[in-house]
Design a protein around this motif. Structure first.
Motif, PDB file in Angstrom:
ATOM      1  N   ASP A   1       0.939  -1.064  -0.025  1.00  0.00           N
ATOM      2  CA  ASP A   1      -0.101   0.047   0.075  1.00  0.00           C
ATOM      3  C   ASP A   1       1.133   1.139   0.051  1.00  0.00           C
ATOM      4  N   GLN A   2       1.892   1.195   0.706  1.00  0.00           N
ATOM      5  CA  GLN A   2       2.892   2.446   0.868  1.00  0.00           C
ATOM      6  C   GLN A   2       3.481   2.384  -0.359  1.00  0.00           C
ATOM      7  N   ALA A   3       3.983   1.457  -1.045  1.00  0.00           N
ATOM      8  CA  ALA A   3       4.762   1.432  -2.488  1.00  0.00           C
ATOM      9  C   ALA A   3       3.900   1.949  -3.328  1.00  0.00           C
ATOM     10  N   ILE A   4       2.627   1.615  -3.227  1.00  0.00           N
ATOM     11  CA  ILE A   4       1.558   2.287  -4.365  1.00  0.00           C
ATOM     12  C   ILE A   4       1.275   3.612  -4.443  1.00  0.00           C
ATOM     13  N   ALA A   5       1.149   4.190  -2.996  1.00  0.00           N
ATOM     14  CA  ALA A   5       1.168   5.426  -2.977  1.00  0.00           C
ATOM     15  C   ALA A   5       2.428   6.263  -3.398  1.00  0.00           C
ATOM     16  N   VAL A   6       3.499   5.680  -3.291  1.00  0.00           N
ATOM     17  CA  VAL A   6       4.675   6.463  -3.712  1.00  0.00           C
ATOM     18  C   VAL A   6       4.776   6.537  -5.327  1.00  0.00           C
ATOM     19  N   ALA A   7       4.241   5.138  -5.890  1.00  0.00           N
ATOM     20  CA  ALA A   7       4.404   5.160  -7.407  1.00  0.00           C
ATOM     21  C   ALA A   7       3.362   5.984  -7.971  1.00  0.00           C
ATOM     22  N   GLN A   8       2.116   6.293  -7.356  1.00  0.00           N
ATOM     23  CA  GLN A   8       1.136   7.018  -7.848  1.00  0.00           C
ATOM     24  C   GLN A   8       1.752   8.566  -7.825  1.00  0.00           C
TER      25      GLN A   8
ATOM     26  N   HIS B   1       4.285   3.837 -14.148  1.00  0.00           N
ATOM     27  CA  HIS B   1       3.073   2.785 -14.416  1.00  0.00           C
ATOM     28  C   HIS B   1       3.353   1.138 -14.234  1.00  0.00           C
ATOM     29  N   THR B   2       4.787   1.030 -14.434  1.00  0.00           N
ATOM     30  CA  THR B   2       4.904  -0.499 -14.670  1.00  0.00           C
ATOM     31  C   THR B   2       5.084  -0.941 -13.147  1.00  0.00           C
ATOM     32  N   SER B   3       5.616   0.013 -12.268  1.00  0.00           N
ATOM     33  CA  SER B   3       5.672  -0.361 -10.805  1.00  0.00           C
ATOM     34  C   SER B   3       4.259  -0.475 -10.380  1.00  0.00           C
ATOM     35  N   LEU B   4       3.295   0.399 -10.629  1.00  0.00           N
ATOM     36  CA  LEU B   4       1.940   0.210 -10.336  1.00  0.00           C
ATOM     37  C   LEU B   4       1.324  -0.911 -10.758  1.00  0.00           C
ATOM     38  N   SER B   5       1.431  -1.285 -12.006  1.00  0.00           N
ATOM     39  CA  SER B   5       0.984  -2.709 -12.389  1.00  0.00           C
ATOM     40  C   SER B   5       1.399  -3.776 -11.593  1.00  0.00           C
ATOM     41  N   VAL B   6       2.922  -3.851 -11.358  1.00  0.00           N
ATOM     42  CA  VAL B   6       3.156  -5.020 -10.656  1.00  0.00           C
ATOM     43  C   VAL B   6       2.815  -4.960  -9.093  1.00  0.00           C
ATOM     44  N   LEU B   7       2.941  -3.835  -8.610  1.00  0.00           N
ATOM     45  CA  LEU B   7       2.185  -3.701  -6.991  1.00  0.00           C
ATOM     46  C   LEU B   7       0.913  -4.109  -7.201  1.00  0.00           C
ATOM     47  N   TYR B   8      -0.018  -3.743  -8.012  1.00  0.00           N
ATOM     48  CA  TYR B   8      -1.310  -4.034  -8.032  1.00  0.00           C
ATOM     49  C   TYR B   8      -1.659  -5.673  -8.280  1.00  0.00           C
ATOM     50  N   GLN B   9      -0.871  -6.259  -8.917  1.00  0.00           N
ATOM     51  CA  GLN B   9      -0.808  -7.656  -9.309  1.00  0.00           C
ATOM     52  C   GLN B   9      -0.603  -8.329  -8.048  1.00  0.00           C
ATOM     53  N   LYS B  10       0.549  -7.937  -7.120  1.00  0.00           N
ATOM     54  CA  LYS B  10       0.977  -8.670  -5.926  1.00  0.00           C
ATOM     55  C   LYS B  10      -0.410  -8.502  -5.019  1.00  0.00           C
ATOM     56  N   LYS B  11      -1.081  -7.415  -4.935  1.00  0.00           N
ATOM     57  CA  LYS B  11      -2.356  -7.276  -4.158  1.00  0.00           C
ATOM     58  C   LYS B  11      -3.617  -7.850  -4.674  1.00  0.00           C
ATOM     59  N   GLY B  12      -3.299  -8.502  -5.891  1.00  0.00           N
ATOM     60  CA  GLY B  12      -4.672  -9.191  -6.442  1.00  0.00           C
ATOM     61  C   GLY B  12      -5.652  -8.346  -7.119  1.00  0.00           C
ATOM     62  N   MET B  13      -5.031  -7.170  -7.507  1.00  0.00           N
ATOM     63  CA  MET B  13      -5.962  -5.986  -7.984  1.00  0.00           C
ATOM     64  C   MET B  13      -5.631  -6.288  -9.620  1.00  0.00           C
TER      65      MET B  13
ATOM     66  N   GLU C   1      -3.638  -4.518 -15.129  1.00  0.00           N
ATOM     67  CA  GLU C   1      -3.988  -4.689 -16.370  1.00  0.00           C
ATOM     68  C   GLU C   1      -3.912  -3.053 -16.969  1.00  0.00           C
ATOM     69  N   ALA C   2      -4.639  -2.362 -16.355  1.00  0.00           N
ATOM     70  CA  ALA C   2      -4.864  -0.838 -16.659  1.00  0.00           C
ATOM     71  C   ALA C   2      -3.492  -0.239 -16.729  1.00  0.00           C
ATOM     72  N   GLU C   3      -2.809  -0.336 -15.663  1.00  0.00           N
ATOM     73  CA  GLU C   3      -1.243   0.403 -15.463  1.00  0.00           C
ATOM     74  C   GLU C   3      -0.529  -0.216 -16.454  1.00  0.00           C
ATOM     75  N   GLY C   4      -0.340  -1.566 -16.577  1.00  0.00           N
ATOM     76  CA  GLY C   4       0.455  -2.025 -17.658  1.00  0.00           C
ATOM     77  C   GLY C   4       0.020  -1.714 -18.907  1.00  0.00           C
TER      78      GLY C   4
END
Length: 116
Positions: free
Chosen positions: A61-68, A81-93, A98-101
């Motif tokens: 969650d903290q990593a997502i906030a930083v990437a955002q 955006h690549t980082s957000l994609s990876v982080l969302y995937q790790k959270k099952g989102m 896919e949108a960030e990817g």
């Protein structure tokens, strides 16, 4: 503190953080990245490092906030955006991942075309 001094302080903390990451001390690296960003809140290189260290610590969650935040500062930053994609995937989102990817791919293509 002048802008140049603030940036130098930010860079000093950033390089300390990189050394700590190399030593495997992610918790201390996070603190150094945060010090870097308190000196220069727009230093995206430090934000990228912080996001990655937080990801490695599974503080998604903290990593997502930083990437955002990186994406807000520089909407064309492919790595954000690549980082957000990876982080969302790790959270099952998956939909968000896919949108960030997709954003990352389009931005990458745009950058390729500009160089072309």
């Amino acid at each position: 503190m002048s802008d140049a001094n603030a940036r130098q302080k930010a860079e000093d903390h950033y390089y300390s953080a990189l050394d700590l990451v190399a030593e495997g001390n992610l918790t201390k690296a996070v603190a150094e990245y945060e010090e870097s960003l308190s000196a220069d809140p727009t230093f995206t290189e430090a934000m990228h490092g912080l996001a990655r260290a937080l990801q490695d610590l599974e503080r998604y969650d903290q990593a997502i906030a930083v990437a955002q935040r990186i994406a807000e500062i520089d909407p064309d930053d492919v790595l954000a955006h690549t980082s957000l994609s990876v982080l969302y995937q790790k959270k099952g989102m998956i939909a968000e991942a896919e949108a960030e990817g997709a954003k990352a791919r389009v931005l990458g293509w745009k950058q390729q075309l500009k160089k072309g």
